[in-house]
Structures are given as structure tokens and as C-alpha cells.
Design an enzyme around this catalytic site. Sequence first.
Site, short mmCIF file in Angstrom:
data_model
loop_
_atom_site.label_atom_id
_atom_site.label_comp_id
_atom_site.label_asym_id
_atom_site.label_seq_id
_atom_site.Cartn_x
_atom_site.Cartn_y
_atom_site.Cartn_z
N CYS A 27 0.85 -1.19 0.00
CA CYS A 27 0.00 0.00 0.00
C CYS A 27 0.89 1.24 0.00
CB CYS A 27 -0.92 0.01 1.22
SG CYS A 27 -1.99 -1.45 1.31
N CYS A 30 1.39 3.26 3.38
CA CYS A 30 1.71 2.56 4.63
C CYS A 30 2.96 3.16 5.28
CB CYS A 30 1.93 1.07 4.38
SG CYS A 30 2.27 0.16 5.91
N CYS A 285 4.90 4.27 21.01
CA CYS A 285 3.63 4.22 20.27
C CYS A 285 3.95 3.62 18.91
CB CYS A 285 3.06 5.64 20.12
SG CYS A 285 1.67 5.79 18.97
N ASP A 286 2.98 3.02 18.24
CA ASP A 286 3.29 2.42 16.94
C ASP A 286 3.51 3.48 15.87
OD1 ASP A 286 0.43 2.97 16.61
OD2 ASP A 286 0.47 1.57 14.92
N CYS A 330 -8.78 26.99 22.11
CA CYS A 330 -9.68 26.58 21.02
C CYS A 330 -11.06 26.18 21.57
CB CYS A 330 -9.08 25.41 20.26
SG CYS A 330 -10.09 24.81 18.89
#
Length: 420
Positions: A27, A30, A285-286, A330
Site C-alpha cells: 500500500c 503505509c 507508540c506504533d 480553542c
Amino acid sequence: MSILTAPQTRPFHVLGKPSGPICNLDCEYCFYLDKVKLFKKDSDFRMSEEVLERHIEKYIEAQYQPGLEINFAWQGGEPTLMGVDWFRKVVEFQEKYAPKDANITNAFQTNGTLLDDEWGKFLHDHKFLVGISIDGPEELHDHFRKNRGGRGTYDQVIKGLRILQKHNVEYNVLTVVQSHNGDHPLKVYNHIKDLGAEFIQFIPIVEPESNNGKVSYRSVGPKQFGKFMITIFDEWLKKDIGKIFIQHFDGALANELNTGGAICVHSPECGRSVAIEHNGNVYSCDHFVFDEYLVGNIMDEDYPSIMDSPKQNKFGKDKLHELPQKCITCPVRQQCHGGCPAHRIKKSEEGKTNLNYLCAGYLDFFSHIKPYLNAMGQALMRRMPATEYIQFMPKQPEVGRNSPCPCGSGKKFKRCCGKM
């Protein structure tokens, strides 16, 4: 060490990468395929049984509390490359180390192309929740999601989806929103519904190309993503509320009610969801599988010492501490919280690179849905279903058709909430 005397820590989550970055597809967007560069050239990118057993034992040991869920998540690369027998070992080790009253669950993310009846039966029998990646109808899905021969993968993926449905496997659809399908929200949404999906996740693609805030041509535009999500929200509100469950909407409602359960992207802090690679390396974290975010190896340490280390604590708290002033003030901060740190690639007014690339889209989206979230929250607090939200919406006739919309989107009422 007894599981009852093992060191405990605040709840956390580990995303298992048993095949590392190895995948049978190619892909274009990716972000994980190039992680092969982090490991030795002779790596076979398969998590050994030794690492697997240690991960399962220590994860259960650190998480176990009677009645609370211990969720194992498996992703890639492509986890089906490990084969069904490897995942039978997963279940075997979980049964070996889990107390009898432990609530063990498994989630599994796949591109679906390798699923067959053997997989279907296994996933059903062991109650795996499966996420399957579909980017819309064939012409949209195949634009970036190709196999290694450069051909589209839609037909293979749908065969995999039908396997899950045939075997009554619980599943959800993960749809990547990128520059191509981002202009076709209703075509994407209605197609996924037509396939039979009831649970959907929309994930924006943001691919930084340099340190100056530029992104690849595949990346969804900020305003494009906001419009994509608003269009689907409006359609969902008209036809599917209470029937179709969309992660972004559920998470935003959780934030509105301060109940917890928001997706990590829109939580105030992060750091409690790490990734374990095939060799036992644990990363913050991934989305941060880089050498500088390596926080330990499960073969050398327990999970509490990794999760509560100064390095990992700093990583988690930096999401809040590094918010630009624009985010702090915000009007949709409660829903957004600055988005994913991996997407904070734009310079803020203070001159720091800490503003989310998708900021403008998030502002549009969360501003648009905010009055509806408030109304749904009021319904739920009265023990009414969220579908009764309309009773708690501001009286629309009081707003002129050409007046600014009260939701704060900046649009005219007739082109925003008035069209509902």
C-alpha cells in the site's frame, strides 16, 4: 512471581507486531513498511515463541484485576503471515497464564487478503474482534491499496470480509482517508454500509515529507478531512444513528460527557498505549517506532517498569504540555486535544513545530457536531437513547436562514445545521 504479588501499574495497552513491518501488500501510504531498516538484515521478522510467551505472561501479570478486560491486540505489517498455528499458541499461552476469572480478549487488524475458512473458524471459536481494511468501492480502494505486483486488492479483501461474515466473526471496517477517496465521503460510507458493516473507523493519512510541514500527495487535506467527516456525520444523523457506530463520533461523545473512552488521538494525554515489535522491543507508540522512542525490551524488563519509566511518562505528558496556545484557547479543545502528536508538524504562532496538520479540519468537524453532542449528552443523562437528541437541540426557527450557525462553524445556518 505470583500474579497477585506482581507489580501493578495504571491500565495500559500493548499493540503486538508479531510479523514486524512485513506485509504481503504494498500500500502506497503505509507508514510501517520502512521499519525494516530498524532491524538486523538477517531478521526473519517473526516473533519467537519465547518472546510471545514472555509478552503474554508479563502483560497479564501487570494488568490482572478481577472482572477487568485484558485486551491483546495484534497488527502488522500483516499478522496473518504468522499463520493460524502461531495464533493457536497465543491462545494456549493466554490460557496458561490467565487466572480463571480473567477476562481475556483479542483484537486483530488485517488487510483480509489471506483469510480462509480455517482462519474464519479459528477467529470465531476464540472470539477475536477483527478489523479489516477497506478504503471504499473498488475504484477508490485500489488507488493506493495494491499488492506487490502493483495490482488492486479489492476483490481479495472482499473475499476475506465474506469469510468473516460466513463464520460470524465480530468485525469492524477500518477506512483510511487519503487525498483520493477524501473527495467521496458518501460513496465511501454508503459502500461500507452496503457491505454489511456496522462498526467503522476513519483514519486520516498524514505523511510528513520534511521538517517544514509539507506532506505527500497521498495525504488528506485538512479541510478535505473536515468536510469528509461532516458529510458522513450529517448522513449518519439522518439515517443511521443507533444503527451504525463510527469511532470518531463515539469518541467525541465520550469527550463531551467526560466519561473516558475517547480514542487516543483525541485524549488529553497519551503514553499508555505502546507497541511491541517481533524481537520484544517496546516503543512509545506504533506511530513512533524509531530508535529514540525505544523504551525497553520485554525480555529484559517487566511492563510496569517500561510503562512507568521517566522516558515513557514524559512522552505521554508532552502531548498536553506541548500544546500550542491556539489549542489551549480553542473552542473545540474538549473534543480534539490537539490530535495525534505524530501529526503535529506545522509551526504554531509561537514558532514551534507543535500544531496539528489537520487543525483546520478538526475545527470544522468538531464545531459542526458540538451542538449535537451536547444534545445527545443531555438525552443520555436523562436515561434516554441518544437518538432522542432532537428534543434538546436549540430551537432552529429562532435563527435566520442567512444568520451565522449557532454551532460556531462560521457557516450560514442554512448551509450548516439548518440543512439537517
